[in-house]
Design a protein around this motif. Structure first.
Motif, mmCIF file in Angstrom:
data_model
loop_
_atom_site.group_PDB
_atom_site.id
_atom_site.type_symbol
_atom_site.label_atom_id
_atom_site.label_comp_id
_atom_site.label_asym_id
_atom_site.label_seq_id
_atom_site.Cartn_x
_atom_site.Cartn_y
_atom_site.Cartn_z
ATOM 1 N N THR A 220 0.771 -1.361 0.185
ATOM 2 C CA THR A 220 0.068 -0.083 0.139
ATOM 3 C C THR A 220 0.835 1.191 0.074
ATOM 4 O O THR A 220 2.261 1.297 0.327
ATOM 5 C CB THR A 220 -0.976 -0.017 1.392
ATOM 6 N N MET A 221 0.234 2.279 -0.270
ATOM 7 C CA MET A 221 0.766 3.710 -0.302
ATOM 8 C C MET A 221 0.542 4.204 1.031
ATOM 9 O O MET A 221 -0.538 4.215 1.506
ATOM 10 C CB MET A 221 0.656 4.468 -1.324
ATOM 11 N N THR A 222 1.559 4.787 1.740
ATOM 12 C CA THR A 222 1.419 5.514 3.105
ATOM 13 C C THR A 222 0.750 6.649 3.058
ATOM 14 O O THR A 222 1.182 7.520 2.303
ATOM 15 C CB THR A 222 2.725 5.285 3.826
ATOM 16 N N PRO A 223 -0.319 6.854 3.781
ATOM 17 C CA PRO A 223 -0.821 8.182 3.912
ATOM 18 C C PRO A 223 0.127 9.254 4.297
ATOM 19 O O PRO A 223 0.958 8.793 5.439
ATOM 20 C CB PRO A 223 -2.232 8.193 4.643
ATOM 21 N N GLN A 224 0.351 10.361 3.891
ATOM 22 C CA GLN A 224 1.145 11.547 4.254
ATOM 23 C C GLN A 224 0.471 12.808 4.717
ATOM 24 O O GLN A 224 -0.857 13.187 4.058
ATOM 25 C CB GLN A 224 2.042 11.838 3.233
ATOM 26 N N MET A 225 0.972 13.673 5.539
ATOM 27 C CA MET A 225 0.235 14.781 6.096
ATOM 28 C C MET A 225 0.268 15.629 5.004
ATOM 29 O O MET A 225 -0.677 16.700 4.761
ATOM 30 C CB MET A 225 1.213 15.450 6.998
ATOM 31 N N GLY A 226 1.244 15.547 3.916
ATOM 32 C CA GLY A 226 1.463 16.698 2.752
ATOM 33 C C GLY A 226 0.199 16.455 2.125
ATOM 34 O O GLY A 226 -0.283 17.339 1.108
ATOM 35 N N GLU A 227 -0.473 15.258 2.121
ATOM 36 C CA GLU A 227 -1.524 15.201 1.194
ATOM 37 C C GLU A 227 -3.021 15.913 1.541
ATOM 38 O O GLU A 227 -3.607 16.303 0.572
ATOM 39 C CB GLU A 227 -1.863 13.434 0.777
ATOM 40 N N ILE A 228 -3.028 15.845 2.746
ATOM 41 C CA ILE A 228 -4.397 16.646 3.353
ATOM 42 C C ILE A 228 -3.929 18.002 3.531
ATOM 43 O O ILE A 228 -4.953 18.870 3.548
ATOM 44 C CB ILE A 228 -4.692 15.697 4.585
ATOM 45 N N ARG A 229 -2.802 18.346 3.791
ATOM 46 C CA ARG A 229 -2.401 19.804 3.922
ATOM 47 C C ARG A 229 -3.114 20.704 3.022
ATOM 48 O O ARG A 229 -3.479 21.782 3.218
ATOM 49 C CB ARG A 229 -0.930 20.016 4.433
ATOM 50 N N PRO A 230 -2.707 20.512 1.711
ATOM 51 C CA PRO A 230 -3.246 21.375 0.689
ATOM 52 C C PRO A 230 -4.661 21.598 0.654
ATOM 53 O O PRO A 230 -5.216 22.616 0.240
ATOM 54 C CB PRO A 230 -2.549 20.701 -0.765
ATOM 55 N N VAL A 231 -5.264 20.474 0.838
ATOM 56 C CA VAL A 231 -6.795 20.814 0.876
ATOM 57 C C VAL A 231 -7.239 21.415 2.150
ATOM 58 O O VAL A 231 -8.110 22.218 1.945
ATOM 59 C CB VAL A 231 -7.530 19.432 1.254
ATOM 60 N N VAL A 232 -6.691 21.265 3.291
ATOM 61 C CA VAL A 232 -6.888 22.349 4.295
ATOM 62 C C VAL A 232 -6.582 23.663 4.051
ATOM 63 O O VAL A 232 -7.471 24.570 4.441
ATOM 64 C CB VAL A 232 -6.288 21.726 5.689
ATOM 65 N N MET A 233 -5.527 23.678 3.457
ATOM 66 C CA MET A 233 -5.166 25.309 3.408
ATOM 67 C C MET A 233 -5.861 25.830 2.261
ATOM 68 O O MET A 233 -6.236 27.213 2.485
ATOM 69 C CB MET A 233 -3.525 25.212 2.544
ATOM 70 N N GLU A 234 -6.276 25.298 1.279
ATOM 71 C CA GLU A 234 -7.406 25.800 0.171
ATOM 72 C C GLU A 234 -8.631 26.207 1.006
ATOM 73 O O GLU A 234 -9.321 27.164 0.474
ATOM 74 C CB GLU A 234 -7.473 24.755 -0.887
ATOM 75 N N SER A 235 -8.873 25.280 2.125
ATOM 76 C CA SER A 235 -10.053 25.435 2.645
ATOM 77 C C SER A 235 -10.354 26.700 3.843
ATOM 78 O O SER A 235 -11.123 26.968 4.315
ATOM 79 C CB SER A 235 -10.693 24.424 3.252
ATOM 80 N N LEU A 236 -9.043 27.072 4.059
ATOM 81 C CA LEU A 236 -8.894 27.964 5.344
ATOM 82 C C LEU A 236 -9.611 29.392 4.908
ATOM 83 O O LEU A 236 -10.319 29.796 5.705
ATOM 84 C CB LEU A 236 -7.444 28.301 5.591
ATOM 85 N N PRO A 237 -9.623 29.784 3.812
ATOM 86 C CA PRO A 237 -10.301 31.151 3.635
ATOM 87 C C PRO A 237 -11.853 30.963 3.752
ATOM 88 O O PRO A 237 -12.522 31.697 4.383
ATOM 89 C CB PRO A 237 -9.923 31.508 2.063
ATOM 90 N N MET A 238 -12.456 29.963 3.367
ATOM 91 C CA MET A 238 -13.813 29.549 3.546
ATOM 92 C C MET A 238 -13.929 29.549 4.969
ATOM 93 O O MET A 238 -15.296 30.033 5.435
ATOM 94 C CB MET A 238 -14.232 28.263 2.617
ATOM 95 N N ILE A 239 -13.319 28.486 5.353
ATOM 96 C CA ILE A 239 -13.546 28.259 6.787
ATOM 97 C C ILE A 239 -13.602 29.696 7.763
ATOM 98 O O ILE A 239 -14.289 30.165 8.765
ATOM 99 C CB ILE A 239 -12.488 27.424 7.684
ATOM 100 N N ALA A 240 -12.453 30.583 7.348
ATOM 101 C CA ALA A 240 -12.113 31.665 8.280
ATOM 102 C C ALA A 240 -13.537 32.771 7.932
ATOM 103 O O ALA A 240 -14.056 33.285 8.947
ATOM 104 C CB ALA A 240 -10.976 32.380 7.893
ATOM 105 N N ALA A 241 -13.802 32.608 6.759
ATOM 106 C CA ALA A 241 -15.058 33.752 6.237
ATOM 107 C C ALA A 241 -16.210 33.093 7.009
ATOM 108 O O ALA A 241 -17.339 34.104 7.314
ATOM 109 C CB ALA A 241 -15.132 33.648 4.627
ATOM 110 N N VAL A 242 -16.560 32.015 6.817
ATOM 111 C CA VAL A 242 -17.951 31.455 7.559
ATOM 112 C C VAL A 242 -17.708 31.639 8.982
ATOM 113 O O VAL A 242 -18.879 32.151 9.621
ATOM 114 C CB VAL A 242 -18.174 29.850 7.203
ATOM 115 N N MET A 243 -16.725 31.290 9.662
ATOM 116 C CA MET A 243 -16.484 31.582 11.029
ATOM 117 C C MET A 243 -16.743 33.032 11.433
ATOM 118 O O MET A 243 -17.340 33.298 12.479
ATOM 119 C CB MET A 243 -15.311 30.859 11.538
#
Length: 539
Positions: A220-243
């Motif tokens: 299997t391929m080992t999950p990496q933090m780097g894979e999910i980090r870009p998704v979270v970073m792209e969502s931060l503006p939306m999260i900040a705006a909604v909050m």
């Protein structure tokens, strides 16, 4: 609910909303965003591998997400060789069967025709021949039919394969390894390696029983933090705006619940300050917190102040009227006292000097006494008026008894003038005895004095009023507007001594009642209205 509890509740609600939003985001939105991100990343990876291999004809300098499974196939435009390359191998497949070679050429022609068809769609060429999906399927069945287990291992195999194994070339480096014991006869080996860009984990499960050894391998391929980090970073503006929006709306709502009552309370205080007599429209404070309690307390304070203000205004008005009355009364009294004083002095001086007719002392001494008694009456009325205004002692009085007592004092005048006096009805009045006797006495005195001889006086007593009607006489209309003023009289012979109706009217007002005099048909009716039951506390 108090403000501290409201603030605490607001904090709990806001924290709950934020937590629900974040949890909902990570549960509902983040997985789909992550899947979409991985799919896009895989698409970009295959594009890069395809373009890199097309230019380099090798995997040596390519970054491959899964090097053990990825490979590329190259079919040249001519010849009998096909090339297959991967990260760990490079293979050349040579077609040896003539029929298979012909099929390969046909396949190439189909690909060429498809290319021209695409050009025709863009307007670059005109192609009449069409390649259908059925042609591809038929060709594939012919090619696959050439291969069988026996054909592949015989000397006359349809293809010859030349394999160049490259090994891992130091691509992988071991990161960790560990063993998970499942039981005495079963365990799982876990090993992790990395190629510098991606990490891989291989699981090897082994168990032994009476039937033999069993082994299962799962790479299997080992999950990496780097894979999910870009998704979270792209969502931060939306999260900040909604909050930010949630906090803004929640704060606006909560501040409105606190600030609006304060603004309302300030406006209420300002309106009460600027209104005349503290009169203002009351506001209902529905909140039960400290602000609501303050608003209700302030409203109650203004209500009490308004009552005190109205009471003080009424007392000031009464004092002003009383001061004006006393000033006018004293001026009039001092002026009216001059007449009997001057007359008495003139009579005494004439008798002392025995001038003319005044030598007859026996005749003019009664006139002096008459003037002195007139002055005494005026002074007594003044003193009596002020005394009872400040020393009232109220009690329940039968009005008919007061009338009969006063009539006895005027019995001689009634008989002398032949007046017919009738009394009917009965009632009680709550008043000061001496003050009420003075009122009744003055009213009966005027009635007896001004009623012509042989006429009648009708008296009607009740709980609400006392009415006295004397027939055969009316009051001059010119005197009616000032009938209750001091020293106003319709009898010219008594001009300057008319205090009866003034005293009666003044005492009536002090008692809470009202005195009215009106001309009827050949008669005068005087009505003394008593205070109503609900007003008797102040009567």
């Amino acid at each position: 609910m108090g403000l501290s509890k409201k603030t605490f509740l607001y904090s709990i609600v806001l924290a709950t909303i934020m937590t629900a939003f974040i949890v909902g985001y990570f549960v509902l939105m983040l997985p789909s965003l992550y899947v979409d991100y991985v799919m896009k990343h895989n698409l970009e990876s295959v594009k890069e591998i395809q373009e890199g291999y097309r230019k380099e004809r090798s995997y040596d300098n390519l970054t491959v997400r899964n090097p053990s499974a990825a490979f590329s196939l190259e079919i040249p435009d001519e010849g009998s060789e096909i090339y297959v390359a991967g990260k760990f191998f490079q293979m050349t497949v040579k077609v040896q069967d003539e029929e298979l070679q012909a099929m390969l050429d046909t396949f190439r022609n189909m690909l060429e025709n498809m290319k021209y068809m695409e050009m025709a769609d863009t307007g670059k060429s005109d192609v009449s021949e069409e390649v259908s999906q059925e042609d591809f399927l038929r060709l594939w069945k012919q090619i696959s039919g050439k291969f069988s287990e026996n054909n592949m291992i015989s000397e006359n195999a349809p293809i010859a394969v030349q394999l160049d194994r490259r090994g891992n070339q130091g691509i992988y480096r071991e990161e960790y390894s560990k063993i998970h014991m499942l039981s005495e006869d079963s365990f799982v080996y876990e090993g992790g390696v990395s190629d510098g860009n991606y990490s891989y984990t291989t699981y090897v499960a082994m168990c032994y029983d009476k039937n033999g050894l069993f082994m299962t391998v799962l790479p299997t391929m080992t999950p990496q933090m780097g894979e999910i980090r870009p998704v979270v970073m792209e969502s931060l503006p939306m999260i900040a705006a909604v909050m930010f929006l949630l906090v803004l709306l929640s704060s606006r709502f909560f501040s409105g619940k606190i600030v609006n009552p304060i603004i309302q309370l300030a406006g209420y205080a300002e309106s009460a300050r600027t209104s005349d007599g503290l009169e203002r429209e009351e506001i209902a404070f529905e909140s039960e917190d400290e602000i609501g309690a303050l608003g209700n307390a302030l409203q109650e304070l203004y209500r009490e102040l308004s009552g005190k203000y109205q009471e003080l205004a009424e007392k000031n008005k009464a004092l002003a009227e009383e001061n004006e009355r006393q000033e006018v009364f004293l001026r009039a009294t001092s002026h009216q006292l001059k007449t009997p004083v001057a007359a008495a002095l003139l009579l005494v001086e004439g008798m002392m000097n025995e001038v003319g007719k005044y030598k007859n002392v026996k005749e003019y001494l009664p006139e002096v006494k008459k003037q002195l008694l007139s002055m005494r009456k005026i002074v007594e009325d003044i003193l009596y008026l002020n005394y009872h205004a400040e020393n009232m002692q109220k009690e329940t009085l039968p009005i008919e008894d007061l009338v009969q007592e006063a009539l006895r004092d005027y019995q001689v005048q009634i008989e002398d003038k032949g007046l017919r006096v009738t009394l009917k009805g009965s009632g009680n009045v709550w008043a000061d005895r001496e003050m009420m006797k003075k009122i009744v006495d003055n009213l009966l005195s005027n009635a007896v004095q001004y009623t012509p001889k042989g006429e009648s006086i009708e008296i009607e007593a009740g709980d609400e009023a006392l009415r006295i009607r004397n027939a055969g006489v009316t009051i001059d209309k010119k005197l009616m507007p000032g009938i209750f003023e001091p020293f106003v009289s319709s009898d010219e012979s008594r001009k300057g001594k008319g205090l009866g109706l003034y005293v009666a009217s003044y005492y009536s007002r002090l008692s809470g009642g009202r005195l009215e005099v009106e001309n009827m048909e050949n008669s005068v009716q005087t009505t003394l209205s008593f205070a109503k039951a609900e007003q008797r506390d102040g009567f």
